[in-house]
Structures are given as C-alpha cells and as structure tokens.
Design a protein around this motif. Structure first.
Motif, mmCIF file in Angstrom:
data_model
loop_
_atom_site.group_PDB
_atom_site.id
_atom_site.type_symbol
_atom_site.label_atom_id
_atom_site.label_comp_id
_atom_site.label_asym_id
_atom_site.label_seq_id
_atom_site.Cartn_x
_atom_site.Cartn_y
_atom_site.Cartn_z
ATOM 1 N N ASP A 44 0.830 -1.212 0.000
ATOM 2 C CA ASP A 44 0.000 0.000 0.000
ATOM 3 C C ASP A 44 0.863 1.260 0.000
ATOM 4 O OD1 ASP A 44 -2.149 -1.693 0.118
ATOM 5 O OD2 ASP A 44 -2.386 -1.524 2.300
ATOM 6 N N TYR A 45 1.918 1.259 0.805
ATOM 7 C CA TYR A 45 2.795 2.423 0.903
ATOM 8 C C TYR A 45 3.497 2.697 -0.429
ATOM 9 C CZ TYR A 45 7.136 4.865 2.153
ATOM 10 O OH TYR A 45 8.208 5.716 2.194
ATOM 11 N N THR A 46 4.000 1.658 -1.075
ATOM 12 C CA THR A 46 4.689 1.832 -2.354
ATOM 13 C C THR A 46 3.742 2.331 -3.438
ATOM 14 O OG1 THR A 46 6.186 0.031 -1.723
ATOM 15 C CG2 THR A 46 6.175 0.692 -4.026
ATOM 16 N N GLU A 47 2.556 1.779 -3.488
ATOM 17 C CA GLU A 47 1.587 2.194 -4.501
ATOM 18 C C GLU A 47 1.156 3.651 -4.309
ATOM 19 O OE1 GLU A 47 -0.918 2.198 -7.745
ATOM 20 O OE2 GLU A 47 0.643 0.749 -7.179
ATOM 21 N N LEU A 48 0.906 4.041 -3.068
ATOM 22 C CA LEU A 48 0.478 5.415 -2.813
ATOM 23 C C LEU A 48 1.609 6.408 -3.074
ATOM 24 C CD1 LEU A 48 -1.638 4.857 0.421
ATOM 25 C CD2 LEU A 48 -2.486 5.429 -1.848
ATOM 26 N N LEU A 54 6.213 10.698 -6.009
ATOM 27 C CA LEU A 54 7.468 10.843 -5.281
ATOM 28 C C LEU A 54 8.595 10.189 -6.074
ATOM 29 C CD1 LEU A 54 6.248 10.059 -1.644
ATOM 30 C CD2 LEU A 54 6.564 12.278 -2.719
ATOM 31 N N MET A 55 9.692 10.927 -6.238
ATOM 32 C CA MET A 55 10.821 10.417 -7.012
ATOM 33 C C MET A 55 11.608 9.379 -6.233
ATOM 34 S SD MET A 55 10.357 11.954 -9.826
ATOM 35 C CE MET A 55 11.888 11.521 -10.644
ATOM 36 N N GLU A 56 11.968 9.693 -4.976
ATOM 37 C CA GLU A 56 12.735 8.771 -4.135
ATOM 38 C C GLU A 56 11.829 8.290 -3.007
ATOM 39 O OE1 GLU A 56 16.271 10.569 -2.804
ATOM 40 O OE2 GLU A 56 17.097 10.904 -4.816
ATOM 41 N N ASP A 140 -0.239 12.373 4.218
ATOM 42 C CA ASP A 140 -1.397 11.977 3.413
ATOM 43 C C ASP A 140 -1.357 10.487 3.066
ATOM 44 O OD1 ASP A 140 -2.301 14.580 3.465
ATOM 45 O OD2 ASP A 140 -1.378 15.122 1.546
ATOM 46 N N ILE A 141 -0.143 9.966 2.860
ATOM 47 C CA ILE A 141 -0.013 8.532 2.562
ATOM 48 C C ILE A 141 -0.300 7.704 3.809
ATOM 49 C CG2 ILE A 141 1.643 6.745 1.920
ATOM 50 C CD1 ILE A 141 2.976 8.861 0.113
ATOM 51 N N PHE A 142 0.243 8.133 4.963
ATOM 52 C CA PHE A 142 0.012 7.383 6.197
ATOM 53 C C PHE A 142 -1.443 7.440 6.645
ATOM 54 C CE2 PHE A 142 4.682 8.368 7.285
ATOM 55 C CZ PHE A 142 5.099 7.255 6.584
ATOM 56 N N LYS A 143 -2.179 8.458 6.227
ATOM 57 C CA LYS A 143 -3.597 8.531 6.557
ATOM 58 C C LYS A 143 -4.359 7.318 6.044
ATOM 59 C CE LYS A 143 -4.476 13.529 6.711
ATOM 60 N NZ LYS A 143 -5.151 14.642 5.991
ATOM 61 N N ALA A 172 -5.270 12.910 14.284
ATOM 62 C CA ALA A 172 -6.503 12.405 13.682
ATOM 63 C C ALA A 172 -6.311 10.985 13.158
ATOM 64 C CB ALA A 172 -6.957 13.333 12.565
ATOM 65 N N VAL A 173 -5.138 10.710 12.570
ATOM 66 C CA VAL A 173 -4.856 9.354 12.079
ATOM 67 C C VAL A 173 -4.757 8.370 13.250
ATOM 68 C CG1 VAL A 173 -3.175 7.932 10.854
ATOM 69 C CG2 VAL A 173 -3.721 10.196 10.003
ATOM 70 N N ALA A 174 -4.122 8.804 14.340
ATOM 71 C CA ALA A 174 -3.968 7.920 15.501
ATOM 72 C C ALA A 174 -5.319 7.527 16.086
ATOM 73 C CB ALA A 174 -3.109 8.603 16.557
#
Length: 538
Positions: A44-48, A54-56, A140-143, A172-174
């Motif tokens: 999920d993290y890589t796809e988002l 994101l370049m790197e 935004d990705i970790f959300k 808010a995410v927590a």
C-alpha cells in the motif's frame, strides 16, 4: 492552383487541431480510480507513493535486532583439537554482538517495521521512522496506510520534523487506528505544542513519550488539562514521559493539577527539566490530600445529586461537615423528591407484580431473585457504593444462573445473565470520602500513580519535605487498610536535585521507598548473622 493548395492545408490543420482537442478532453475527463488499502503496508505504501509522484521512496525494511547468543555446544559432540597451528592469514569470523551494513546505507531514509509473523505481510505491529522529515505528502499517505493495518499498536517517529499542521493530522490518524496503544514522538519540537490532541477524553493511547520536544509551560498546561479537569478526564493513558524538556514550576503545577481527578496514569517522568520547590510542594499535596476548588465542589454536588444520597458512602465526619454547609437549592431538593417518589412507585409496582405472580404460581421459578435483594439490603446497611452493589449482585446472579442452568423451565434471560461479564467502572474521585477542615472540603489524593521521576531538576529542601509528607500520608492510609484509591507510590526518583544526598529527609524517604519497591530484595544474611539469629531463637 496555389489557392486550392492553401485551402487544403488549412483544412488539414483544422482537422488535426480538432482531433487533438478532442483527445485532450477525453484524457482530461479521466480521473484515476481511488486506491483502497489492503492491509499489506509495504504494498500500500509503495503504490500510494508512486501515485503521489514521489521520485525517491524510502524503502520498507524489517527493524534490525541484535543477534541472539550462539547456541550452546552439544556435550555429546566431540570437539577435535587442531593438530597444526591456524594460519594468521585466515579471515576473522563475523561479529556476533552487532550487524553491519553497506556504505552510507545506514543513513538512507527507511521505514522500519515489525511483523508479528515474518511470512505474513499484513501482520505489521510496529512502525519506526528515524531522522528524516515526514512532510505533508507522507502524512497523506500514512492517513490511508495506518488505519488499514489492523494489528498496528506502536508508532515511533523520532526527529521527523513535525509541524503544527502535520501533528494535528497525525493525531486524527492515531484516533482511527483501533489497536494503537504506544506513541513516541521524541525529538519533535512543535511551535504550537499541541501534543495534548493525542490524549483527549476519547483517546485509546496507553503510553506516550515526548522526550526532547522543547515543551514549555504552555504545552505542559495543555497536557495537564488533557489529563483531567473537574468535568473531564483521560481514562486510557498509563505512562507519560516528558523527560528533557523546558518545563518550569508553573508548567509542572499544571501537570500536578491534572493528577487531581485522574486515576489512570501510573508512570510519570518529568526528569531533566527546570522544576523547583513550588512544583514539588504541589506534587506532595496531590499525593496526600487536597482541598477542592469551587468548580470541583459544584461538580461534586452535581454528581451526588445524580446518584442520590443512598448510593454514596460517607464518613460521619463528612456528614457533620456537609450539614454545616449551605442548604441545597429548591431545584436540587425537588429533583431528589422526584427520584425518591419514582423509586417508591417502582417498589410498590414490584410488590404488586410479585403478588400477582405468586397467585399465578410463578413464585417458585423466581425464587432465586430473592437472594440478590437480601444482599442489596445488607450492602445498603453497610454503606457500599452503587458500583460495589452492582458488582456483588452480578456475581450472585451469575452463581445462581450456573447452578440452575441445567434445570428445565429456566428462561433464556437467566442464561444470558449468567454469561454476561461484569463491567468495572472507574470511580469518580469526587465521590470519595470528604472531610471539612477550616471551611475547606478535603479528599484523599492520587494513589493510582506508582512511579514518579522528578530527578535532575532544581528541587530543594522545602520541596523534599513536602514530598516526604505525601509519602508518609499514603503509607498511613495503606497500613490502615484503605486501598480503594490504590496502593500509592512504589518508586520515586529525586536524585541530582538541589539538596545534599546526606539530607535527613532524603535518607528517610529512601528508607521508606525501599520496602515499597516491588523489585526490592532484602540483603541476604551472612552465616554469622544466621547463627546468631538461630541462637537467639532457641
């Protein structure tokens, strides 16, 4: 001929421009489909990250651990001694106390994760990010990633450059992570100091660490109010670490006030700050007993009126003290009269129903209901609170349900009542026994806190004496058998303050706390001492 050629060229150009315009409209109308996380954090993290452009992308790697000890040698296996000397040019074996990595690989940004099962990518339990900036894009990705990880219980962001905006969004995410219990944000100074957003009244976080976050008295005030006020209190946080910040006496007093109505926090560390005698006196007062403020007195009367007089256990001293107080208002009296009238009508109705059931022949089936009533009357005569009554009656009904569960003719209600677990509620500190002294209403202090670390501050002899009085008061209550509010402090760290280590109060405090420490082991006796003790015993 030339004019015809120009017309043809113009027509081709207009046709190509129209087609290109149409294709651009079609491409612009197409919007990427929203991505739904699967629970596999790495995927999920890589796809988002790819969708965000994101370049790197920092890699997701397992959290490194120290290598375990080598297995013990097998005693059955024979070790052959080398007959010839080992050549010096042979390579040395790899180290066993640490691991090595490639050049500059250690400093590259990574997302370290801990998996409950290495073969299951959806079993992530912990996330560690160290030393690289987590900006708005990553938040935004970790959300989307974090709430999808069902087993995530620990998030550790060390020196990630949080801002007021990203901290609010992280809070808010927590709140959306249902199993999140531990949050560490060490080394993240935030200008607004809004860390209190993580420990609100509905928070489920159990342990929070805010070391080296440059928290001042402003942030300490917000954290103290988040711990408790006269009307609200946090009921989940058990450990709070505020080590190495910029908290002075004013901020520490706010935190001590937060402990007045909080009975959940067990471990508190505010070491290596700028706390002096004023804050130490405040902590000593909160640990022993303190007088209620006007707002707390009003809230206490409100809670008592809602529960009713029979549900509150009071000492004779508190009854005499409250009789001297001003009489209740007309509205509160009318409310009590209404509640008493309702209870009277309910009891009369229950008696009528009981008579009708006896006439119909149902008295034998409901015979087990008489036992809790006798227990309730006994509890009322002894002055138990409503929470203790419900707990006792629940256990009694459970026992009766188990005994009569195998008999025929029992309804489904008895089975469900027998299987329903007891729910223990945290008693409101405002309902504890109170004593009026010199026109002030005093209640016992906080005895839920068991570990307090205020070392490496500026506490002098006056603050040390106040802390000693608080400990002595807690020990006195414990020896008298009063453990309803907790056992009191079991460990207190006050080293490296502004008093000598040979001070009388410090030595007495160490002597008292030594036996209260759960890890304390008395020194073993020497053979001479054992022989002398046996001789005196004989």
């Amino acid at each position: 001929m030339g004019k015809k050629l120009e017309r043809v060229m113009k027509g081709d150009r207009s046709a190509t421009s129209a087609t290109s315009h149409d294709t651009s409209d079609v491409d612009g109308n197409k919007s990427p489909e929203p991505y739904s996380c699967t629970g596999d954090f790495e995927a999920d993290y890589t796809e988002l990250c790819n969708r965000a452009g994101l370049m790197e992308i920092p890699k997701v790697v397992p959290r490194p651990h120290r290598p375990g000890p080598p297995p013990p040698p097998d005693p059955k296996e024979k070790v052959e001694e080398p007959t010839s000397p080992v050549p010096s040019e042979q390579e040395e074996p790899p180290p066993t106390t640490y691991t090595t990595s490639d050049k500059f690989d250690y400093f590259k940004p990574k997302v370290q994760v801990e998996l409950e099962k290495p073969e299951d990518k959806k079993s992530m339990t912990e996330v560690y990010i160290r030393g690289w900036k987590v900006d708005q894009k990553y938040i935004d990705i970790f959300k989307q990633c974090f709430p999808a990880a069902d087993k995530l219980h620990t998030i550790d962001f060390w020196n990630v450059g949080l801002t007021d905006n990203t901290l609010a969004q992280f809070a808010a995410v927590a709140s959306q992570c249902l199993n999140l219990r531990t949050v560490k944000l060490d080394g993240n100074p935030v200008p607004g100091e809004g860390f209190h957003q993580l420990i609100g009244e509905d928070s489920m976080i159990v342990s929070m660490s805010l070391r080296s976050c440059k928290i001042t008295d402003k942030g300490a005030e917000l954290i103290g109010k988040a711990l408790s006020t006269a009307k609200t209190r946090n009921q989940s946080l058990c450990a709070l670490n505020l080590n190495s910040n910029m908290i002075t006496d004013a901020g520490a007093c706010y935190i001590a006030n937060g402990l007045r109505m909080n009975r959940t926090l067990l471990v508190l560390s505010i070491a290596n700050n700028a706390i002096g005698d004023e804050a130490a006196k405040k902590f000593g007062e909160v640990l022993s007993r303190f007088s209620l403020t006007h707002e707390e007195v009003v809230e206490r009367r409100k809670v008592l009126s809602e529960k009713g007089a029979p549900d509150v256990r009071r000492s004779p001293i508190s009854r005499r003290a409250e009789s001297r107080d001003r009489p209740g208002s007309q509205s509160s009296r009318s409310q009590l009269d209404k509640s008493m009238a309702k209870s009277g009508r309910a009891s009369s109705k229950a008696k009528k129903d009981k008579k009708e059931d006896d006439k119909k022949g149902k008295g034998k089936d409901d015979k087990w209901k008489k036992e809790p009533q006798r227990g309730a009357s006994k509890a009322n005569s002894l002055g138990f609170t409503s929470e203790l009554q419900t707990e006792t009656l629940g256990k009694a009904s459970k026992g009766k349900g188990r005994q009569s569960g195998g008999k025929k003719g029992q309804g489904a209600g008895s089975i469900t009542e027998a299987e329903t677990p007891d729910i223990l509620e945290i008693i409101n500190p405002l309902l504890e026994e109170a004593e009026r002294v010199d026109g002030e209403l005093l209640i016992p202090g906080n005895r839920a806190l068991i570990n307090l670390n205020i070392s490496r501050n500026r506490i002098g002899e006056a603050g040390l004496k106040s802390l000693l009085k608080g400990i002595q008061y807690q020990i006195t209550l414990t020896t008298l058998g009063s453990r309803s509010g907790g056992t009191g402090l079991m460990r207190l760290s006050v080293q490296k303050n502004s008093f000598p280590l040979n001070h009388e109060s410090y030595l007495k405090m160490q002597e008292l706390m030594m036996t209260r420490d759960p890890l304390y082991k008395p020194p073993s006796k020497t053979p001479d001492e054992e022989s002398t003790s046996q001789a005196t015993g004989s």
